[in-house]
Design an enzyme around this catalytic site. Structure first.
Site, mmCIF file in Angstrom:
data_model
loop_
_atom_site.group_PDB
_atom_site.id
_atom_site.type_symbol
_atom_site.label_atom_id
_atom_site.label_comp_id
_atom_site.label_asym_id
_atom_site.label_seq_id
_atom_site.Cartn_x
_atom_site.Cartn_y
_atom_site.Cartn_z
ATOM 1 N N LYS A 252 33.513 28.122 42.204
ATOM 2 C CA LYS A 252 32.391 28.978 41.033
ATOM 3 C C LYS A 252 34.262 29.363 39.926
ATOM 4 C CE LYS A 252 31.514 33.535 39.833
ATOM 5 N NZ LYS A 252 33.044 34.174 39.479
ATOM 6 N N ASN A 253 35.010 30.202 40.923
ATOM 7 C CA ASN A 253 35.845 30.425 40.561
ATOM 8 C C ASN A 253 37.086 29.547 40.128
ATOM 9 O OD1 ASN A 253 34.879 33.154 41.096
ATOM 10 N ND2 ASN A 253 36.233 33.361 42.790
ATOM 11 N N ARG B 79 33.397 37.566 33.419
ATOM 12 C CA ARG B 79 34.580 38.411 33.574
ATOM 13 C C ARG B 79 36.026 37.548 32.867
ATOM 14 N NH1 ARG B 79 37.437 42.882 34.049
ATOM 15 N NH2 ARG B 79 39.015 42.599 35.057
ATOM 16 N N CYS C 137 31.410 41.369 37.346
ATOM 17 C CA CYS C 137 30.734 42.079 38.223
ATOM 18 C C CYS C 137 31.508 43.422 37.880
ATOM 19 C CB CYS C 137 30.625 41.501 39.382
ATOM 20 S SG CYS C 137 29.757 40.074 39.857
ATOM 21 N N ARG D 277 38.429 47.655 37.200
ATOM 22 C CA ARG D 277 39.392 45.981 37.108
ATOM 23 C C ARG D 277 40.445 45.536 36.173
ATOM 24 N NH1 ARG D 277 34.833 42.010 38.410
ATOM 25 N NH2 ARG D 277 36.773 40.634 39.203
ATOM 26 N N PRO D 278 41.724 46.716 36.045
ATOM 27 C CA PRO D 278 42.306 46.947 35.123
ATOM 28 C C PRO D 278 42.598 44.839 34.479
ATOM 29 C CG PRO D 278 43.423 47.404 37.279
ATOM 30 C CD PRO D 278 41.844 47.128 37.508
ATOM 31 N N ILE D 279 44.030 45.183 33.601
ATOM 32 C CA ILE D 279 44.078 43.638 33.137
ATOM 33 C C ILE D 279 45.303 43.932 32.922
ATOM 34 C CG2 ILE D 279 41.827 42.604 32.875
ATOM 35 C CD1 ILE D 279 43.050 43.058 30.266
ATOM 36 N N ASP D 280 46.209 44.996 33.687
ATOM 37 C CA ASP D 280 47.929 45.158 33.126
ATOM 38 C C ASP D 280 48.835 44.102 33.881
ATOM 39 O OD1 ASP D 280 47.270 46.855 35.724
ATOM 40 O OD2 ASP D 280 48.623 46.798 35.856
ATOM 41 N N ASP E 246 34.946 38.372 48.628
ATOM 42 C CA ASP E 246 33.864 37.878 48.406
ATOM 43 C C ASP E 246 33.260 37.099 49.413
ATOM 44 O OD1 ASP E 246 35.738 38.355 45.901
ATOM 45 O OD2 ASP E 246 35.931 35.870 46.230
ATOM 46 N N ILE F 185 40.527 44.813 47.990
ATOM 47 C CA ILE F 185 40.505 44.326 47.405
ATOM 48 C C ILE F 185 40.095 44.700 46.003
ATOM 49 C CG2 ILE F 185 40.384 42.518 45.786
ATOM 50 C CD1 ILE F 185 42.333 41.688 48.615
ATOM 51 N N ARG G 207 24.867 33.374 37.947
ATOM 52 C CA ARG G 207 26.176 33.607 37.496
ATOM 53 C C ARG G 207 26.639 32.330 38.413
ATOM 54 N NH1 ARG G 207 29.303 38.004 36.948
ATOM 55 N NH2 ARG G 207 31.117 36.762 36.933
HETATM 56 N N1 EPU Z 1 44.364 44.249 39.668
HETATM 57 C C1 EPU Z 1 45.306 45.217 39.023
HETATM 58 N N2 EPU Z 1 45.440 44.891 37.382
HETATM 59 C C2 EPU Z 1 45.282 43.812 37.531
HETATM 60 C C3 EPU Z 1 44.746 42.434 37.580
HETATM 61 C C4 EPU Z 1 43.948 43.061 38.890
HETATM 62 O O1 EPU Z 1 45.798 45.966 39.307
HETATM 63 O O2 EPU Z 1 45.789 43.231 36.557
HETATM 64 C C5 EPU Z 1 43.891 44.733 41.333
HETATM 65 C C6 EPU Z 1 42.691 44.440 41.111
HETATM 66 O O3 EPU Z 1 41.690 45.757 40.636
HETATM 67 C C7 EPU Z 1 42.089 43.870 42.573
HETATM 68 C C8 EPU Z 1 43.044 42.985 42.865
HETATM 69 O O4 EPU Z 1 44.044 43.673 41.745
HETATM 70 O O5 EPU Z 1 41.910 44.912 43.191
HETATM 71 C C9 EPU Z 1 42.966 41.708 42.991
HETATM 72 O O6 EPU Z 1 42.145 41.468 41.985
HETATM 73 P P1 EPU Z 1 42.786 40.223 40.665
HETATM 74 O O7 EPU Z 1 43.115 40.045 39.499
HETATM 75 O O8 EPU Z 1 42.941 39.032 42.359
HETATM 76 O O9 EPU Z 1 41.029 39.082 40.576
HETATM 77 P P2 EPU Z 1 40.534 39.254 39.520
HETATM 78 O O10 EPU Z 1 41.073 37.753 39.513
HETATM 79 O O11 EPU Z 1 39.866 39.510 38.622
HETATM 80 C C10 EPU Z 1 38.879 37.202 41.549
HETATM 81 C C11 EPU Z 1 37.966 36.534 41.434
HETATM 82 C C12 EPU Z 1 37.041 37.383 42.159
HETATM 83 C C13 EPU Z 1 37.725 37.556 43.630
HETATM 84 C C14 EPU Z 1 39.175 38.216 43.436
HETATM 85 C C15 EPU Z 1 40.149 38.414 44.933
HETATM 86 C C16 EPU Z 1 37.220 35.204 40.051
HETATM 87 C C17 EPU Z 1 36.569 34.471 38.908
HETATM 88 N N3 EPU Z 1 36.898 35.892 40.177
HETATM 89 O O12 EPU Z 1 38.919 37.997 41.271
HETATM 90 O O13 EPU Z 1 35.257 36.651 42.493
HETATM 91 O O14 EPU Z 1 37.319 38.917 44.526
HETATM 92 O O15 EPU Z 1 39.884 37.219 42.550
HETATM 93 O O16 EPU Z 1 39.798 37.080 45.738
HETATM 94 O O17 EPU Z 1 38.430 34.156 40.111
HETATM 95 C C18 EPU Z 1 33.334 36.956 43.018
HETATM 96 O O18 EPU Z 1 33.451 35.803 42.905
HETATM 97 O O19 EPU Z 1 32.023 37.403 43.462
HETATM 98 C C19 EPU Z 1 34.399 37.730 42.889
HETATM 99 C C20 EPU Z 1 34.009 39.168 42.211
#
Ligand code: EPU
Length: 420
Positions: free
Chosen positions: A23-24, A94, A118, A123-126, A307, A329, A399
């Site tokens: 999925k991811n 997301r 979720c 879940r910032p995207i900074d 996860d 995380i 999902r």
């Molecule tokens: N973070 C920031 N700023 C950012 C981006 C991330 O502070 O700009 C922080 C997040 O808040 C978190 C950490 O960095 O504390 C890791 O976040 P990451 O960006 O790695 O997660 P993600 O890309 O949003 C993906 C998976 C998640 C999985 C995480 C960690 C997808 C679509 N989602 O999320 O999967 O938990 O990586 O491995 O690929 C799931 O499958 O249930 C799921 C939530």
């Protein structure tokens, strides 16, 4: 109409479950396809609602999408239009934010509203945005919408404060057409990132260092079409292995890459699960020995995946003694715990750590899937529990888990899903 899952627990699992495409990986591969100028065919696409939402988004962008069979998508971006992405489908998942990197990379302009997905705490995207800015983009946020513009993207060095999966993928997508070389330091190393980079390289991108923390992207002028097969879903695989560890007499989980599951397999072995790890399968056998308590610390790959923490917590309710799960995380990834307690588990959560005292009998109950993996955890708990469990809010589960009801039914679970 809401869908619910009903499970009658206590039935042993026997047989084979085949794992679907990741999925991811899929949710990033689909947006990556629009970077190209020719059609891409992807095999192994899971039939999950996140994919349906992405197809809606592709259609809105004028991308031609054809489902060639159950698991094959043909994506032709030749006549796409870069319109603002503000529809309802954007907030359904997301991963819609991967269109930021893809559209910025291809057109130098992207307009997209905040993504959904979720809730696991903030879940910032900074880091994504800082990466785009470092490449030369100007970013504005107006009326819940990000507007990204760049006359020209230029390769640069980017250090990620956190090795974020999403930021690594998004910046990589934006950088494939950038002039010169982009280096992402402290890049995430998840197998899904390797899969996206592999697709992009087949399309003509020049990405090196996948699977290491230094990702190097040399900009190119043109991306062509290709054929790509998605890697198996390591999180789905781990979920079924955990369910088998709790309830199977003899169950085989196939179409997996065992190297992607090393941290999980180590922990299952520590617990005392009897299993054989093959070249592309894990076979779980019933053990008569008591299961042992363990400690888990979630970490970015190759560490123990966050996860998998939620379903694993359910197995720990069946282990002897005091186990601990430390979540590093996400801030809010124990939302399944109150429901497990309601079912009879002895769990306390403090400072991002769950302490589980086992073994405890579980009893069927009325529970709510608050997020995707919490939902999977509740399915696992319901399989173990004495009596019937009814899970609502299952759209979260759908999902990410393809045909979960059918797959579990095929190995002997008493599970059904229907509308209420
Ligand atoms: N973070 C920031 N700023 C950012 C981006 C991330 O502070 O700009 C922080 C997040 O808040 C978190 C950490 O960095 O504390 C890791 O976040 P990451 O960006 O790695 O997660 P993600 O890309 O949003 C993906 C998976 C998640 C999985 C995480 C960690 C997808 C679509 N989602 O999320 O999967 O938990 O990586 O491995 O690929 C799931 O499958 O249930 C799921 C939530």
């Amino acid at each position: 109409m809401e869908k619910v899952i009903k499970i009658e627990g206590g039935h042993h699992l026997n047989g084979t479950v085949r794992i679907s495409g990741s999925k991811n990986a899929t949710v990033a591969l689909i947006p990556a396809c629009v970077l190209g100028n020719e059609p891409v065919t992807i095999y192994g696409v899971p039939n999950i609602s996140d994919v349906q939402s992405l197809i809606v988004l592709l259609n809105e962008l004028g991308v031609y999408v054809e489902k060639r069979d159950e698991e094959t998508l043909y994506i032709d971006p030749t006549h796409m239009e870069n319109i603002p992405m503000v529809s309802k489908a954007v907030s359904k998942l997301r991963a819609s934010y991967y269109f930021m990197g893809a559209l910025l990379g291809k057109f130098g302009h992207a307009e997209i509203k905040m993504p959904g997905g979720c809730y696991l705490g903030p879940r910032p995207i900074d880091l994504h945005l800082k990466g785009f800015e470092a490449l030369g983009a100007n970013i504005q946020y107006e009326n819940g919408c990000y507007i990204l513009d760049a006359k020209e993207l230029k390769g640069t060095n980017i250090f990620l404060d956190i090795s974020s999966v999403g930021a690594t993928i998004n910046i990589m997508m934006a950088a494939v057409y950038a002039k010169g070389r982009t280096v992402i330091e402290n890049a995430a190393r998840e197998p899904e990132i390797i899969d996206i980079a592999t697709l992009l390289n087949k399309m003509g991108a020049r990405i090196h260092g996948m699977g290491t923390s230094t990702l190097v992207i040399d900009g190119v002028d043109y991306l062509k079409g290709c054929i790509h097969e998605i890697i198996p879903d390591r999180i789905e695989a781990a979920t079924y292995v955990i369910m088998a560890a709790a309830m199977a007499n003899d169950m085989r989980i196939e179409n997996i890459i065992p190297q992607h599951l090393e941290a999980i397999v180590m922990k299952l072995q520590e617990v005392g699960i009897n299993m054989e790890v093959g070249s592309d399968f894990i076979h779980v056998f019933k053990t008569d020995k008591p299961l042992k308590r363990i400690e888990i610390l979630t970490k970015p790959y190759p560490g123990f995946a966050t996860d998998v923490q939620q379903p694993f917590t359910v197995l720990l309710t069946q282990c002897n003694g005091k186990s601990k799960v430390m979540e590093t995380i996400w801030e809010n990834r124990f939302m399944h715990v109150p429901y497990l307690i309601q079912m009879g588990a002895d769990i306390t959560v403090k400072n991002q750590t769950a302490t589980i005292i086992g073994p405890t009998a579980l009893t069927g109950s009325e529970v709510v899937a608050t997020d995707l993996r919490a939902g999977a955890a509740l399915v696992a708990a319901a399989l173990i529990a004495d009596g019937k469990t009814r899970i609502t809010n299952i759209e979260h589960i759908l999902r990410g888990y393809e045909n979960i009801v059918e797959k579990l039914t095929s190995v002997g679970a008493k599970i059904e899903s229907h509308e209420i």
